[in-house]
Design an enzyme around this catalytic site. Structure first.
Site, PDB file in Angstrom:
ATOM      1  N   ARG A 170      31.323  28.116   4.590  1.00  0.00           N
ATOM      2  CA  ARG A 170      30.004  27.713   5.106  1.00  0.00           C
ATOM      3  C   ARG A 170      29.676  28.472   6.393  1.00  0.00           C
ATOM      4  NH1 ARG A 170      30.913  26.229   0.931  1.00  0.00           N
ATOM      5  NH2 ARG A 170      30.696  24.187  -0.022  1.00  0.00           N
ATOM      6  N   SER A 247      24.438  17.979   2.174  1.00  0.00           N
ATOM      7  CA  SER A 247      25.674  17.641   2.887  1.00  0.00           C
ATOM      8  C   SER A 247      25.517  17.985   4.369  1.00  0.00           C
ATOM      9  CB  SER A 247      26.857  18.423   2.299  1.00  0.00           C
ATOM     10  OG  SER A 247      27.069  18.053   0.958  1.00  0.00           O
ATOM     11  N   GLU A 343      26.939  20.945   9.152  1.00  0.00           N
ATOM     12  CA  GLU A 343      26.507  22.129   8.408  1.00  0.00           C
ATOM     13  C   GLU A 343      25.144  22.635   8.874  1.00  0.00           C
ATOM     14  OE1 GLU A 343      26.656  22.508   4.256  1.00  0.00           O
ATOM     15  OE2 GLU A 343      28.604  21.547   4.001  1.00  0.00           O
TER      16      GLU A 343
END
Length: 347
Positions: A170, A247, A343
């Protein structure tokens, strides 16, 4: 410069429709980018010289905590095409403003498998390399060939390969050294001609079996796509109905020694061994065990079906969502000794 390539700035532009949390904030100026030449004109325009700049595609990975005092570049570049092929792969290019899920569906309609595990991830093609999106056993970097971008400081066009993008979990060059320096305008993907299904995740395997796939060990790319869509729709809220950014936390990766100590105290901890010997933990499980699933702080809440997702129940501000996120992080750290990293980009 033609009129279609000039930069049209809109003052006091509302951004509620341009962030999936649905925060009711505005930009000092905004400019819709439909052609690369418009982007280069916008970044060179003296009217916005010295102003901060923010690039928005689908707005699915950003938390806007207030009005943005600067120029927002609304990336709406469209187009997708087969670039070339070689003995091993097909190469397909998509413009940065293309919706990611639509692009994945299009590749399958063209008989080009390889991206099906990444179905229904919100956002645009241009955002995918920044986050190095991933799901159900596949990361975007595994299918990445190159990208085209415009440097904000100069308006120069650059081509970057996977090595230059420095992909991580990520993570990428664009979230670190390259942050706020470039606007991605198109991405080219390498889709292998010798395709192998990735259906090892339990949720996907169950969905395939429930869908009547007798040979669940060797499903088609379309079957995996359909299974991923069904699983995500069952677990995750639609941003059009309940504001969220998917998320909110990364799955933390810990050293093997820390994992072994944690497993002694928490034998049921959900984990995934990594090739380098470290262990990835399921952030949703950690959050759930801390009692946060379904809990709210004002109009911001942890989703009742997926603890990884923070939602705007209506009228929440970006600051309220961040306060909730910090409370969750604090409790997970106190109980498990594990730090959760957000994130989305928080502004």
């Amino acid at each position: 410069m033609s009129r279609s390539d000039s930069a049209a700035f809109i003052a006091g532009y509302p951004l509620k429709a341009h962030n999936t949390f649905g925060f009711d904030v505005c930009a000092q100026f905004a400019c819709r980018i439909e052609h690369e030449a418009q982007l280069m004109a916008a970044v060179r325009d003296p009217r916005t010289a010295g102003l901060p700049r923010l690039v928005l595609g689908g707005g699915s990975n950003v938390v806007l905590t207030g009005d943005f005092a600067g120029l927002v570049l609304l990336v709406a570049l469209q187009g997708r095409r087969m670039v070339r092929e070689d003995h091993d792969a097909w190469y397909v290019e998509a413009a940065a403003g293309e919706p990611w899920h639509d692009f994945v569906a299009w590749t399958l309609s063209q008989g080009l498998p390889g991206l099906e595990n990444l179905a229904l991830i919100p956002g645009t093609v241009g955002a995918a390399p920044i986050q190095n999106i991933g799901a159900y056993g596949l990361e975007m970097c595994e299918r990445f060939a190159s990208l085209r971008a415009v440097e904000l400081a100069t308006g120069a066009v650059v081509e970057l390969d996977a090595k230059a993008c420095r992909f991580g979990y990520r993570d990428s060059f664009f979230k670190r050294e390259g942050r706020d320096r470039f606007v991605i305008t198109s991405v080219t993907f390498r889709l292998p001609k010798v395709w192998q299904p990735r259906a090892g995740y339990a949720d996907i395997a169950r969905e395939l079996a429930a869908g009547g796939h007798a040979d669940a060990a060797a499903p088609s790319a379309q079957a995996i796509f359909d299974a991923v869509v069904a699983v995500r729709r069952a677990k995750l809220p639609d941003p059009l109905q309940l504001g969220n950014a998917g998320s909110f936390f990364k799955n933390p990766v810990v050293e093997a020694t820390q994992f072994e100590a944690l497993k002694v105290k928490e034998p049921e901890v959900v984990s995934y061994p990594q090739p380098d010997g470290r262990v990835k933990l399921a952030a949703g499980w950690l959050i759930d065990r801390c009692g946060w699933k379904g809990r709210a702080m004002g109009a911001a809440a942890v989703h009742e079906r997926q603890a990884l997702v923070l939602v705007n129940r209506g009228g929440a501000s970006g600051a309220e969502v961040l306060a909730l996120a910090k409370a969750v992080q604090r409790d997970v750290l106190a109980r498990f000794g594990v730090e959760l990293e957000a994130e989305p980009v928080c502004l």
